[in-house]
Design a protein around this motif. Structure first.
Motif, PDB file in Angstrom:
ATOM      1  N   ALA A  83       0.835  -1.207   0.000  1.00 19.38           N
ATOM      2  CA  ALA A  83       0.000   0.000   0.000  1.00 19.38           C
ATOM      3  C   ALA A  83       0.869   1.257   0.000  1.00 19.38           C
ATOM      4  O   ALA A  83       0.566   2.232  -0.696  1.00 19.38           O
ATOM      5  N   ASN A  84       1.959   1.233   0.762  1.00 20.01           N
ATOM      6  CA  ASN A  84       2.871   2.389   0.796  1.00 20.01           C
ATOM      7  C   ASN A  84       3.536   2.600  -0.556  1.00 20.01           C
ATOM      8  O   ASN A  84       3.773   3.744  -0.966  1.00 20.01           O
ATOM      9  N   ARG A  85       3.833   1.512  -1.247  1.00 16.59           N
ATOM     10  CA  ARG A  85       4.445   1.634  -2.573  1.00 16.59           C
ATOM     11  C   ARG A  85       3.486   2.272  -3.565  1.00 16.59           C
ATOM     12  O   ARG A  85       3.879   3.120  -4.384  1.00 16.59           O
ATOM     13  N   ILE A  86       2.209   1.957  -3.483  1.00 19.03           N
ATOM     14  CA  ILE A  86       1.212   2.555  -4.377  1.00 19.03           C
ATOM     15  C   ILE A  86       1.120   4.062  -4.120  1.00 19.03           C
ATOM     16  O   ILE A  86       1.057   4.869  -5.056  1.00 19.03           O
ATOM     17  N   ILE A  87       1.131   4.443  -2.846  1.00 18.84           N
ATOM     18  CA  ILE A  87       1.094   5.872  -2.508  1.00 18.84           C
ATOM     19  C   ILE A  87       2.360   6.572  -3.013  1.00 18.84           C
ATOM     20  O   ILE A  87       2.306   7.682  -3.548  1.00 18.84           O
ATOM     21  N   ALA A  88       3.520   5.903  -2.854  1.00 18.02           N
ATOM     22  CA  ALA A  88       4.788   6.498  -3.297  1.00 18.02           C
ATOM     23  C   ALA A  88       4.796   6.700  -4.811  1.00 18.02           C
ATOM     24  O   ALA A  88       5.351   7.692  -5.304  1.00 18.02           O
ATOM     25  N   GLU A  89       4.196   5.794  -5.555  1.00 19.85           N
ATOM     26  CA  GLU A  89       4.127   5.953  -7.009  1.00 19.85           C
ATOM     27  C   GLU A  89       3.298   7.179  -7.381  1.00 19.85           C
ATOM     28  O   GLU A  89       3.655   7.937  -8.295  1.00 19.85           O
ATOM     29  N   ARG A  90       2.188   7.383  -6.661  1.00 24.62           N
ATOM     30  CA  ARG A  90       1.369   8.562  -6.925  1.00 24.62           C
ATOM     31  C   ARG A  90       2.126   9.838  -6.583  1.00 24.62           C
ATOM     32  O   ARG A  90       2.027  10.858  -7.288  1.00 24.62           O
ATOM     33  N   GLN A  91       2.909   9.817  -5.517  1.00 25.88           N
ATOM     34  CA  GLN A  91       3.665  11.003  -5.114  1.00 25.88           C
ATOM     35  C   GLN A  91       4.707  11.375  -6.165  1.00 25.88           C
ATOM     36  O   GLN A  91       4.974  12.567  -6.377  1.00 25.88           O
ATOM     37  N   VAL A  92       5.286  10.382  -6.828  1.00 26.68           N
ATOM     38  CA  VAL A  92       6.228  10.666  -7.924  1.00 26.68           C
ATOM     39  C   VAL A  92       5.494  11.376  -9.060  1.00 26.68           C
ATOM     40  O   VAL A  92       5.973  12.376  -9.608  1.00 26.68           O
ATOM     41  N   GLN A  93       4.315  10.887  -9.418  1.00 24.98           N
ATOM     42  CA  GLN A  93       3.539  11.508 -10.489  1.00 24.98           C
ATOM     43  C   GLN A  93       3.125  12.929 -10.105  1.00 24.98           C
ATOM     44  O   GLN A  93       3.150  13.847 -10.941  1.00 24.98           O
ATOM     45  N   ASP A  94       2.735  13.107  -8.844  1.00 24.17           N
ATOM     46  CA  ASP A  94       2.362  14.450  -8.387  1.00 24.17           C
ATOM     47  C   ASP A  94       3.545  15.410  -8.474  1.00 24.17           C
ATOM     48  O   ASP A  94       3.386  16.585  -8.836  1.00 24.17           O
ATOM     49  N   ALA A  95       4.732  14.927  -8.119  1.00 22.79           N
ATOM     50  CA  ALA A  95       5.930  15.773  -8.158  1.00 22.79           C
ATOM     51  C   ALA A  95       6.254  16.178  -9.593  1.00 22.79           C
ATOM     52  O   ALA A  95       6.619  17.331  -9.855  1.00 22.79           O
ATOM     53  N   PHE A  96       6.122  15.252 -10.530  1.00 18.93           N
ATOM     54  CA  PHE A  96       6.354  15.595 -11.932  1.00 18.93           C
ATOM     55  C   PHE A  96       5.303  16.593 -12.426  1.00 18.93           C
ATOM     56  O   PHE A  96       5.615  17.481 -13.222  1.00 18.93           O
ATOM     57  N   GLU A  97       4.065  16.449 -11.945  1.00 23.44           N
ATOM     58  CA  GLU A  97       3.004  17.360 -12.369  1.00 23.44           C
ATOM     59  C   GLU A  97       3.287  18.776 -11.901  1.00 23.44           C
ATOM     60  O   GLU A  97       3.023  19.756 -12.616  1.00 23.44           O
ATOM     61  N   ALA A  98       3.825  18.917 -10.689  1.00 30.77           N
ATOM     62  CA  ALA A  98       4.183  20.247 -10.192  1.00 30.77           C
ATOM     63  C   ALA A  98       5.272  20.874 -11.058  1.00 30.77           C
ATOM     64  O   ALA A  98       5.286  22.091 -11.278  1.00 30.77           O
ATOM     65  N   LEU A  99       6.175  20.046 -11.559  1.00 28.55           N
ATOM     66  CA  LEU A  99       7.234  20.543 -12.435  1.00 28.55           C
ATOM     67  C   LEU A  99       6.654  21.011 -13.769  1.00 28.55           C
ATOM     68  O   LEU A  99       7.112  22.001 -14.347  1.00 28.55           O
ATOM     69  N   VAL A 100       5.642  20.311 -14.250  1.00 30.07           N
ATOM     70  CA  VAL A 100       4.969  20.729 -15.489  1.00 30.07           C
ATOM     71  C   VAL A 100       4.286  22.079 -15.294  1.00 30.07           C
ATOM     72  O   VAL A 100       4.344  22.957 -16.157  1.00 30.07           O
ATOM     73  N   THR A 101       3.626  22.255 -14.144  1.00 31.00           N
ATOM     74  CA  THR A 101       2.971  23.528 -13.850  1.00 31.00           C
ATOM     75  C   THR A 101       3.979  24.668 -13.829  1.00 31.00           C
ATOM     76  O   THR A 101       3.695  25.774 -14.287  1.00 31.00           O
ATOM     77  N   LEU A 102       5.161  24.394 -13.309  1.00 33.47           N
ATOM     78  CA  LEU A 102       6.184  25.432 -13.191  1.00 33.47           C
ATOM     79  C   LEU A 102       6.758  25.823 -14.543  1.00 33.47           C
ATOM     80  O   LEU A 102       7.015  27.004 -14.793  1.00 33.47           O
ATOM     81  N   THR A 103       6.963  24.850 -15.431  1.00 31.37           N
ATOM     82  CA  THR A 103       7.703  25.100 -16.667  1.00 31.37           C
ATOM     83  C   THR A 103       6.872  24.970 -17.938  1.00 31.37           C
ATOM     84  O   THR A 103       7.340  25.342 -19.009  1.00 31.37           O
ATOM     85  N   ASN A 104       5.656  24.408 -17.819  1.00 24.06           N
ATOM     86  CA  ASN A 104       4.831  24.119 -18.995  1.00 24.06           C
ATOM     87  C   ASN A 104       5.518  23.140 -19.939  1.00 24.06           C
ATOM     88  O   ASN A 104       5.322  23.179 -21.146  1.00 24.06           O
ATOM     89  N   ARG A 105       6.338  22.268 -19.374  1.00 20.56           N
ATOM     90  CA  ARG A 105       7.029  21.220 -20.124  1.00 20.56           C
ATOM     91  C   ARG A 105       6.903  19.901 -19.385  1.00 20.56           C
ATOM     92  O   ARG A 105       6.845  19.875 -18.164  1.00 20.56           O
ATOM     93  N   GLU A 106       6.848  18.810 -20.121  1.00 20.87           N
ATOM     94  CA  GLU A 106       6.793  17.486 -19.512  1.00 20.87           C
ATOM     95  C   GLU A 106       8.186  16.857 -19.538  1.00 20.87           C
ATOM     96  O   GLU A 106       8.946  17.028 -20.493  1.00 20.87           O
ATOM     97  N   TYR A 107       8.490  16.120 -18.489  1.00 20.06           N
ATOM     98  CA  TYR A 107       9.812  15.504 -18.349  1.00 20.06           C
ATOM     99  C   TYR A 107       9.651  14.010 -18.093  1.00 20.06           C
ATOM    100  O   TYR A 107       8.818  13.596 -17.279  1.00 20.06           O
ATOM    101  N   GLY A 108      10.475  13.226 -18.807  1.00 18.63           N
ATOM    102  CA  GLY A 108      10.437  11.785 -18.605  1.00 18.63           C
ATOM    103  C   GLY A 108      11.271  11.350 -17.430  1.00 18.63           C
ATOM    104  O   GLY A 108      10.902  10.429 -16.687  1.00 18.63           O
ATOM    105  N   ALA A 109      12.423  11.988 -17.239  1.00 21.74           N
ATOM    106  CA  ALA A 109      13.321  11.617 -16.145  1.00 21.74           C
ATOM    107  C   ALA A 109      14.257  12.784 -15.863  1.00 21.74           C
ATOM    108  O   ALA A 109      14.493  13.642 -16.720  1.00 21.74           O
TER     109      ALA A 109
END
Length: 478
Positions: free
Chosen positions: A197-223
């Protein structure tokens, strides 16, 4: 049998089974400076701040216009009908005229102080824009390292899930051959389910962190490129809170902006007081039109001659205006300006105190982070050795399954604490520099030297020497 942490971090658990980190496809990874450049070009908040500065700087030419000459032109078309009762006479007269008026303020104290206030507002706006640009540097770092933090957290969570899965398999094997009871299996199953269950939450947190980066730069990043474990963890230079506070008092951009806000409020107060002062303007006027339009008087009415030609009039002079009473408006504006000045001064003092507090706290935080990184790293070694000893005790019957599961849980908690302390150290350093007003893009470039292009969280979220150090530490135990 001993289970090294290095084995746990080599694999990651997925819904299809165990996948070796070496089998994960590689992608082009973006570095910190590139993300900042994208943010500087595409960030909506920064673009809005630049537009706001462009608008606010116009107060200077607007205020200066009140001290420069003013030229106006006008034209008039008029038809006048006059009717007399005694004798009964009706006349219609029409005329056209145009004029040009030039006015030059000579003494306008209020407008002069208004210009001084506008220049202070312009400087304030420029510093606030610089503060926004500086804040973008910190925002970029915070969002970038939030992704790395979430990825490392996910990697340790996957490793923890794998460890509990192996423990569950071992408990089932021991139960099948009669070496343990059903309680061990249930305890292992519960720990594994929680880790999953913790791993599932951690996966979502990674996606959320990338989404915040998209909001900041208007660019998507793979890694993103990750931070190597050889990043120097050092105390601030100079390691003296008083020096940092003095630097912040001089260079903090928001604090400098409030200084100009106070200057603008003082000049505005002078402007309002000058509303009681007289004004002097030089005025030149030229008019041309027929005598009806300009009200020209016939110079020889007794001769019965009516003048019907065009008339030119030129005048030049000084206009003096002395304000006497305006319904209390000027006095009210002065009182208002007094209060606005007091408000601005108190806001500056409040900000100064906040800057001093933040600078001292951040200086203390960086020093604490330095100690935390070293302590957390040692904690991993100690917890890994404790886990190995607990597993041996479980095998020989001196420890139970709960002890083993708790030891594993403490180990991976220490892993996450270590990585959090690393990122806290990096960000607190940048925040300290922002508070002191010295943060610049060069700081991101300096951090870029410690980024690893082939960083793999499943493999690199721990220093490579920890497993060996833990094994050596275990061998020294009696």
């Amino acid at each position: 049998m001993l289970r090294k942490l290095s084995l746990a971090i080599a694999v990651s658990c997925t819904s299809n089974g165990v996948v070796w980190a070496a089998d994960v496809p590689t992608t082009v990874k973006t570095d910190l400076v590139s993300v900042y450049q994208e943010a500087a070009s595409n960030n909506a908040d920064l673009a809005a701040a630049r537009a706001d500065y462009g608008a606010r700087r116009e107060v200077v030419p607007q205020a200066r216009a009140g001290l420069l000459p003013n030229l106006s032109a006008g034209a008039e078309m008029m038809n006048t009908r006059t009717k007399l009762d005694e004798p009964a006479i009706t006349s219609n007269r029409s005329g056209n005229s145009w004029s040009a008026t030039l006015s030059q303020p000579i003494f306008r104290a209020d407008r002069w102080f208004q210009l001084q206030a506008a220049e202070a507002v312009n400087e304030q706006a420029a510093l606030e824009l610089s503060a926004t640009e500086q804040n973008l540097i910190l925002q970029t770092a915070e969002n970038y390292f939030a992704v790395l933090r979430a990825q490392d957290n996910l990697a340790s969570t996957k490793a923890e899930e794998s460890a509990f899965k192996r423990q569950l398999d071992q408990s089932n094997e021991r139960f099948d051959v009669g070496l343990s009871d059903k309680t061990d299996v249930l305890q292992s199953q519960a720990s594994y389910d929680t880790a999953r269950a913790n791993r599932i939450i951690a996966e979502r947190q990674v996606q959320d962190a990338f989404e915040a980066l998209v909001t900041l730069t208007n660019r998507e990043y793979g890694a993103l490129q990750g931070v190597v474990h050889t990043l120097p963890v050092q105390v601030p230079t100079p390691n003296d809170a008083k020096t940092w506070v003095e630097t912040a008092a001089r260079q903090n951009l928001n604090l400098q902006a409030t200084n100009y806000a106070v200057d603008a409020a003082e000049e505005t107060l002078r402007q309002r007081k000058a509303g009681h002062a007289p004004t002097v303007d030089a005025v030149a006027r030229y008019q041309k039109g027929d005598n009806d339009s300009l009200g020209f008087t016939n110079p020889a009415p007794q001769a019965g001659v009516r003048y019907g030609g065009d008339v030119e009039q030129t005048s030049i002079g000084l206009q003096l205006n002395i304000p006497i009473y305006s319904g209390g408006l000027t006095s009210s504006q002065v009182r208002e300006a007094y209060q606005r000045l007091s408000q601005t001064e108190q806001q500056r003092e409040s900000l100064r105190r906040q800057v001093v507090e933040n600078t001292r706290n951040l200086h203390r935080a960086v020093n604490t982070d330095v100690e935390q990184v070293q302590a957390r790293k040692q904690s991993i070694i100690s917890n890994q050795s404790a886990l190995e000893a607990t597993e041996i005790g479980y095998q020989v019957g001196t420890r139970n399954i709960v002890d083993v599961l708790d030891a594993q849980r403490q180990l991976y908690t220490s892993v996450r604490d270590y990585n959090n302390s690393r990122y806290d150290y990096i960000l607190d350093n940048l925040r300290l520099k922002q508070a002191a007003g010295t943060l610049s893009p060069q700081d991101l470039q300096d951090l870029g030297r410690y980024l690893k292009a082939d960083y793999n969280p499943d493999r690199d979220f721990l220093p490579p020497d920890l497993a060996a150090a833990a094994a050596k530490n275990f061998e020294r135990r009696p």
